[in-house]
Write a protein that holds these residues in place. Structure first.
Motif, PDB file in Angstrom:
ATOM      1  N   TRP A  66      42.153  24.937  34.283  1.00  0.00           N
ATOM      2  CA  TRP A  66      43.407  25.899  34.822  1.00  0.00           C
ATOM      3  C   TRP A  66      43.165  27.214  36.066  1.00  0.00           C
ATOM      4  CZ3 TRP A  66      46.704  29.667  34.719  1.00  0.00           C
ATOM      5  CH2 TRP A  66      47.730  30.740  35.261  1.00  0.00           C
ATOM      6  N   LEU A  67      42.320  28.052  34.934  1.00  0.00           N
ATOM      7  CA  LEU A  67      42.046  28.959  36.490  1.00  0.00           C
ATOM      8  C   LEU A  67      41.069  28.799  37.222  1.00  0.00           C
ATOM      9  CD1 LEU A  67      41.402  31.658  33.268  1.00  0.00           C
ATOM     10  CD2 LEU A  67      43.153  31.709  35.160  1.00  0.00           C
ATOM     11  N   ARG A  68      40.615  27.336  37.137  1.00  0.00           N
ATOM     12  CA  ARG A  68      39.379  27.244  38.151  1.00  0.00           C
ATOM     13  C   ARG A  68      40.707  26.725  39.089  1.00  0.00           C
ATOM     14  NH1 ARG A  68      36.745  23.962  36.167  1.00  0.00           N
ATOM     15  NH2 ARG A  68      35.110  25.315  34.818  1.00  0.00           N
ATOM     16  N   ALA A  69      41.400  25.633  38.734  1.00  0.00           N
ATOM     17  CA  ALA A  69      42.301  25.280  39.885  1.00  0.00           C
ATOM     18  C   ALA A  69      43.576  26.139  40.396  1.00  0.00           C
ATOM     19  CB  ALA A  69      43.567  24.161  39.281  1.00  0.00           C
ATOM     20  N   GLU A  70      43.666  27.390  39.334  1.00  0.00           N
ATOM     21  CA  GLU A  70      43.705  27.831  40.877  1.00  0.00           C
ATOM     22  C   GLU A  70      43.884  29.149  41.253  1.00  0.00           C
ATOM     23  OE1 GLU A  70      47.503  29.530  39.789  1.00  0.00           O
ATOM     24  OE2 GLU A  70      47.512  27.316  39.314  1.00  0.00           O
ATOM     25  N   CYS A  71      42.559  29.212  41.516  1.00  0.00           N
ATOM     26  CA  CYS A  71      41.216  29.537  42.480  1.00  0.00           C
ATOM     27  C   CYS A  71      40.499  28.631  42.964  1.00  0.00           C
ATOM     28  CB  CYS A  71      40.258  30.397  41.604  1.00  0.00           C
ATOM     29  SG  CYS A  71      41.299  31.844  40.121  1.00  0.00           S
ATOM     30  N   LEU A  72      41.140  27.493  43.304  1.00  0.00           N
ATOM     31  CA  LEU A  72      40.365  26.909  44.671  1.00  0.00           C
ATOM     32  C   LEU A  72      39.933  27.185  46.044  1.00  0.00           C
ATOM     33  CD1 LEU A  72      41.889  23.386  44.113  1.00  0.00           C
ATOM     34  CD2 LEU A  72      39.684  24.323  42.960  1.00  0.00           C
ATOM     35  N   ALA A  73      40.942  28.246  46.046  1.00  0.00           N
ATOM     36  CA  ALA A  73      40.493  28.475  47.813  1.00  0.00           C
ATOM     37  C   ALA A  73      39.623  30.443  47.349  1.00  0.00           C
ATOM     38  CB  ALA A  73      41.999  29.574  48.289  1.00  0.00           C
ATOM     39  N   ASP A  74      39.607  30.638  46.256  1.00  0.00           N
ATOM     40  CA  ASP A  74      38.422  32.057  46.571  1.00  0.00           C
ATOM     41  C   ASP A  74      37.095  31.416  45.432  1.00  0.00           C
ATOM     42  OD1 ASP A  74      37.391  34.326  45.972  1.00  0.00           O
ATOM     43  OD2 ASP A  74      39.076  34.997  45.104  1.00  0.00           O
ATOM     44  N   THR A  75      36.031  31.498  46.299  1.00  0.00           N
ATOM     45  CA  THR A  75      34.376  30.826  45.804  1.00  0.00           C
ATOM     46  C   THR A  75      33.932  32.083  45.227  1.00  0.00           C
ATOM     47  OG1 THR A  75      33.442  31.391  47.798  1.00  0.00           O
ATOM     48  CG2 THR A  75      34.265  29.604  47.561  1.00  0.00           C
ATOM     49  N   ASP A  76      33.896  32.944  44.828  1.00  0.00           N
ATOM     50  CA  ASP A  76      33.612  34.228  44.349  1.00  0.00           C
ATOM     51  C   ASP A  76      34.433  33.439  42.771  1.00  0.00           C
ATOM     52  OD1 ASP A  76      32.035  35.061  46.037  1.00  0.00           O
ATOM     53  OD2 ASP A  76      33.506  36.467  46.660  1.00  0.00           O
ATOM     54  N   ARG A  77      35.713  33.856  42.440  1.00  0.00           N
ATOM     55  CA  ARG A  77      35.611  33.509  41.577  1.00  0.00           C
ATOM     56  C   ARG A  77      35.383  32.385  40.464  1.00  0.00           C
ATOM     57  NH1 ARG A  77      40.475  37.198  40.512  1.00  0.00           N
ATOM     58  NH2 ARG A  77      40.933  38.057  42.689  1.00  0.00           N
ATOM     59  N   LEU A  78      35.633  31.088  41.563  1.00  0.00           N
ATOM     60  CA  LEU A  78      34.991  30.071  40.827  1.00  0.00           C
ATOM     61  C   LEU A  78      32.920  30.296  40.545  1.00  0.00           C
ATOM     62  CD1 LEU A  78      36.345  27.269  43.452  1.00  0.00           C
ATOM     63  CD2 LEU A  78      37.083  28.042  41.744  1.00  0.00           C
ATOM     64  N   ARG A  79      32.878  31.482  40.841  1.00  0.00           N
ATOM     65  CA  ARG A  79      31.530  31.296  40.403  1.00  0.00           C
ATOM     66  C   ARG A  79      31.086  31.597  38.905  1.00  0.00           C
ATOM     67  NH1 ARG A  79      30.014  34.390  44.301  1.00  0.00           N
ATOM     68  NH2 ARG A  79      29.769  36.290  43.221  1.00  0.00           N
ATOM     69  N   VAL A  80      32.194  33.032  38.985  1.00  0.00           N
ATOM     70  CA  VAL A  80      32.524  33.972  38.289  1.00  0.00           C
ATOM     71  C   VAL A  80      33.244  33.241  36.890  1.00  0.00           C
ATOM     72  CG1 VAL A  80      33.859  35.764  36.984  1.00  0.00           C
ATOM     73  CG2 VAL A  80      32.787  36.299  39.282  1.00  0.00           C
ATOM     74  N   ILE A  81      34.249  32.108  36.924  1.00  0.00           N
ATOM     75  CA  ILE A  81      34.612  31.228  36.530  1.00  0.00           C
ATOM     76  C   ILE A  81      33.137  30.461  35.547  1.00  0.00           C
ATOM     77  CG2 ILE A  81      36.030  28.918  35.793  1.00  0.00           C
ATOM     78  CD1 ILE A  81      38.208  30.640  37.771  1.00  0.00           C
ATOM     79  N   ALA A  82      33.190  29.694  36.486  1.00  0.00           N
ATOM     80  CA  ALA A  82      31.680  28.238  35.946  1.00  0.00           C
ATOM     81  C   ALA A  82      29.930  29.424  35.588  1.00  0.00           C
ATOM     82  CB  ALA A  82      30.837  28.147  37.516  1.00  0.00           C
ATOM     83  N   ASN A  83      29.958  31.490  35.594  1.00  0.00           N
ATOM     84  CA  ASN A  83      29.313  31.067  34.695  1.00  0.00           C
ATOM     85  C   ASN A  83      29.590  31.421  33.910  1.00  0.00           C
ATOM     86  OD1 ASN A  83      27.506  31.428  37.377  1.00  0.00           O
ATOM     87  ND2 ASN A  83      28.151  33.539  37.824  1.00  0.00           N
ATOM     88  N   LEU A  84      30.714  32.100  33.547  1.00  0.00           N
ATOM     89  CA  LEU A  84      31.737  32.737  32.065  1.00  0.00           C
ATOM     90  C   LEU A  84      31.783  31.398  31.512  1.00  0.00           C
ATOM     91  CD1 LEU A  84      33.942  34.582  33.505  1.00  0.00           C
ATOM     92  CD2 LEU A  84      32.603  36.070  32.196  1.00  0.00           C
ATOM     93  N   GLU A  85      31.800  30.809  31.722  1.00  0.00           N
ATOM     94  CA  GLU A  85      32.240  28.976  31.095  1.00  0.00           C
ATOM     95  C   GLU A  85      30.400  28.617  30.587  1.00  0.00           C
ATOM     96  OE1 GLU A  85      35.879  25.096  32.450  1.00  0.00           O
ATOM     97  OE2 GLU A  85      33.404  26.013  33.794  1.00  0.00           O
ATOM     98  N   GLU A  86      29.589  28.966  31.370  1.00  0.00           N
ATOM     99  CA  GLU A  86      28.690  28.619  30.545  1.00  0.00           C
ATOM    100  C   GLU A  86      27.904  29.558  29.806  1.00  0.00           C
ATOM    101  OE1 GLU A  86      24.187  28.623  32.775  1.00  0.00           O
ATOM    102  OE2 GLU A  86      25.883  28.158  34.185  1.00  0.00           O
ATOM    103  N   PHE A  87      28.505  30.862  29.963  1.00  0.00           N
ATOM    104  CA  PHE A  87      27.826  31.658  28.557  1.00  0.00           C
ATOM    105  C   PHE A  87      28.783  31.620  27.436  1.00  0.00           C
ATOM    106  CE2 PHE A  87      28.562  36.030  26.478  1.00  0.00           C
ATOM    107  CZ  PHE A  87      27.608  36.152  26.602  1.00  0.00           C
ATOM    108  N   VAL A  88      30.163  31.199  27.547  1.00  0.00           N
ATOM    109  CA  VAL A  88      30.809  30.824  26.591  1.00  0.00           C
ATOM    110  C   VAL A  88      29.847  29.661  25.269  1.00  0.00           C
ATOM    111  CG1 VAL A  88      33.641  30.238  25.190  1.00  0.00           C
ATOM    112  CG2 VAL A  88      32.852  32.004  27.174  1.00  0.00           C
ATOM    113  N   ARG A  89      29.650  28.413  26.500  1.00  0.00           N
ATOM    114  CA  ARG A  89      28.917  27.239  25.525  1.00  0.00           C
ATOM    115  C   ARG A  89      28.142  27.399  25.150  1.00  0.00           C
ATOM    116  NH1 ARG A  89      32.840  24.214  29.987  1.00  0.00           N
ATOM    117  NH2 ARG A  89      33.823  24.038  28.613  1.00  0.00           N
ATOM    118  N   GLY A  90      26.993  28.504  25.984  1.00  0.00           N
ATOM    119  CA  GLY A  90      26.255  28.669  25.304  1.00  0.00           C
ATOM    120  C   GLY A  90      25.919  30.142  24.026  1.00  0.00           C
ATOM    121  N   SER A  91      26.866  30.496  23.650  1.00  0.00           N
ATOM    122  CA  SER A  91      27.323  31.007  22.829  1.00  0.00           C
ATOM    123  C   SER A  91      27.496  30.680  21.640  1.00  0.00           C
ATOM    124  CB  SER A  91      27.990  32.036  22.955  1.00  0.00           C
ATOM    125  OG  SER A  91      29.261  31.976  23.392  1.00  0.00           O
ATOM    126  N   ARG A  92      27.849  28.810  21.639  1.00  0.00           N
ATOM    127  CA  ARG A  92      28.074  28.343  20.753  1.00  0.00           C
ATOM    128  C   ARG A  92      26.724  27.743  19.687  1.00  0.00           C
ATOM    129  NH1 ARG A  92      30.993  31.055  19.072  1.00  0.00           N
ATOM    130  NH2 ARG A  92      31.781  29.709  17.443  1.00  0.00           N
TER     131      ARG A  92
END
Length: 100
Positions: free
Chosen positions: A74-100
């Motif tokens: 949902w956050l990604r869909a809200e940030c479609l016009a902001d590539t910096d936020r999209l990059r941060v979201i992708a990095n945090l997703e990868e970090f959280v999934r990697g910690s599992r």
């Protein structure tokens, strides 16, 4: 009659220490695999994100009276016009999934 029902799912909450920032929170739902990220990533801020999510009936997990964790999709869909936020979201997703 139509009854409003609440659905719930277990979310593991983790703290993320970021340089120059206070400790951040993120969540991971074991059942669905959904990553939950802070409303601070929303383009309009945490409180407007909370109001938008409630209006759109997006599931969220309150962390304080004015902030919550929202599904990263949902956050990604809200940030479609902001590539910096999209990059941060992708990095945090990868970090959280990697910690599992």
């Amino acid at each position: 009659m139509d009854y409003d029902t609440d659905e719930s799912e277990d979310v593991d909450v983790i703290e993320i220490q970021m340089a120059g920032r206070r400790v951040g929170l993120a969540g991971f739902a074991r059942g669905s695999g959904t990553v939950y990220l802070t409303g601070d990533l929303h383009p309009m801020g945490a409180f407007p994100a909370l109001m938008a999510a409630a209006k759109q009936q997006v599931p969220y997990m309150s962390t304080t009276s004015i902030n919550a964790l929202f599904p990263s999709d949902w956050l990604r869909a809200e940030c479609l016009a902001d590539t910096d936020r999209l990059r941060v979201i992708a990095n945090l997703e990868e970090f959280v999934r990697g910690s599992r």
